[in-house]
Design a protein around this motif. Sequence first.
Motif, mmCIF file in Angstrom:
data_model
loop_
_atom_site.group_PDB
_atom_site.id
_atom_site.type_symbol
_atom_site.label_atom_id
_atom_site.label_comp_id
_atom_site.label_asym_id
_atom_site.label_seq_id
_atom_site.Cartn_x
_atom_site.Cartn_y
_atom_site.Cartn_z
ATOM 1 N N LEU A 1 2.794 -5.839 -6.291
ATOM 2 C CA LEU A 1 2.169 -4.535 -6.867
ATOM 3 C C LEU A 1 1.895 -3.909 -6.269
ATOM 4 O O LEU A 1 1.761 -3.832 -4.965
ATOM 5 N N ILE A 2 1.078 -2.375 -6.524
ATOM 6 C CA ILE A 2 1.286 -1.540 -5.598
ATOM 7 C C ILE A 2 0.191 -0.925 -5.681
ATOM 8 O O ILE A 2 -0.114 0.499 -6.813
ATOM 9 N N ALA A 3 -0.878 -0.879 -4.385
ATOM 10 C CA ALA A 3 -1.928 -0.380 -4.632
ATOM 11 C C ALA A 3 -2.221 0.665 -3.932
ATOM 12 O O ALA A 3 -1.590 1.225 -3.017
ATOM 13 N N TYR B 1 -2.790 2.020 -9.301
ATOM 14 C CA TYR B 1 -1.702 1.498 -9.453
ATOM 15 C C TYR B 1 -0.372 1.394 -10.016
ATOM 16 O O TYR B 1 -0.212 1.899 -10.833
ATOM 17 N N ARG B 2 0.685 0.585 -9.025
ATOM 18 C CA ARG B 2 2.388 1.090 -9.814
ATOM 19 C C ARG B 2 2.598 -0.735 -10.140
ATOM 20 O O ARG B 2 1.873 -1.710 -9.161
ATOM 21 N N GLY C 1 -11.066 -2.151 -5.750
ATOM 22 C CA GLY C 1 -12.326 -1.003 -6.116
ATOM 23 C C GLY C 1 -11.340 0.531 -6.264
ATOM 24 O O GLY C 1 -12.434 1.221 -6.230
ATOM 25 N N ILE C 2 -10.074 0.589 -6.526
ATOM 26 C CA ILE C 2 -9.616 2.030 -6.148
ATOM 27 C C ILE C 2 -9.927 3.081 -7.359
ATOM 28 O O ILE C 2 -10.523 4.187 -7.974
ATOM 29 N N ILE D 1 0.980 -1.079 0.390
ATOM 30 C CA ILE D 1 -0.010 0.617 0.024
ATOM 31 C C ILE D 1 0.720 1.192 -0.118
ATOM 32 O O ILE D 1 1.223 1.559 0.713
ATOM 33 N N GLU D 2 0.262 1.885 -0.713
ATOM 34 C CA GLU D 2 1.107 3.593 -0.931
ATOM 35 C C GLU D 2 0.293 4.759 -0.575
ATOM 36 O O GLU D 2 -1.061 4.900 -0.484
#
Length: 358
Positions: free
Chosen positions: A105-107, A74-75, A146-147, A50-51
């Motif tokens: 991955l980064i959300a 996302y990244r 769901g971002i 998480i970011e």
Amino acid sequence: MDREDQRFRVLGRAAASNDAGRFERHTRVAEDDDWAREEVLPVLRTSTSIEVPRRVITYNRSPDLPFDRSINPYRGCEHGCVYCFARPSHAYLGLSPGLDFETQLIARPEAPQVLARELRAKRYQVAPIAIGTNTDPYQPIEKTHGIMRDCLEVLSEFNHPVAIVTKGSLIERDIDILGDMAERGLATVGISVTTLDAKLSRLMEPRAPAPQRRLQVIRKLSEAGIPVRIMASPMVPALTDPELEAILTAGRDAGARHASWIMLRLPREVSPLVQEWLATHYPDRAERIMARLRDMHGGKEYDAGWHKRMRGEGPYAQMVAQRFDLAVKRLGLTRAGVPLRCDLFRPPSEKGDQLSLF
């Protein structure tokens, strides 16, 4: 090969290696310990961290892009397309553009709130926001986080125009929001189809929906009144570019009204990854494909110059461009998308706001 790929079985991934990013001072290399035993390695799984972003709107001044701002929920991207030009961005995170890009991955779950704050800024000047230009907003982890849907709700509340690019079928979940925005002239969608060959797609784009599934997405979006662009991107010379006309025809038949194309791009770490992939899956065509790319970039594997990086130069690039123009004209497609409205933009009122007298 480096890092996780040496300690795991790699299944359903496009990258075959995990070399350290260009900013790292050290690399790790696996060595055989000479022990006479067979090891059953665990499968390399996807992980998400998480970011908390301070800003989510990224601005660019690229003269060959049709937008000047974008957001990325996302990244990294689990679709794992081997040719993805966003792979080098993972190096800025201290991660590999190889397997790390598609597995670590980064959300950014607070992106919708940050987006709303940025849109309310007095200095903000409205213009269409692009989503999906770096990593896919409808990759599999969107189903959990769901971002993207929350960001769309913010944009809809602000009457803010948005242009989306995706391969993901999960976009169908958001037809209710996108259909309403499209009716107000606030939304368009581009669906990328690289090949109609399901086997080739699975090798190049291992966790993206199959080509026929993407055509179904085009149909559903179009039936909901959402303007859709078929994106024949990227075209891989001597591999997928013979399908250009067929891809455009299939997109038109599914309901797309607009079309675009981009040639394969090999910036930074993408080039060795693609060459490794070609040597593994298409060794008989690898040299021919690379020779065509070099011909289009003045002898180099890639030229990042404005107005050259997307399609290359020279006879071969011109031939593909002419084929595209003829097909678009014959099929009744347009290259220019539907203009999005900016005049409706208005931040919604918040608790404590002074009410208008009119």
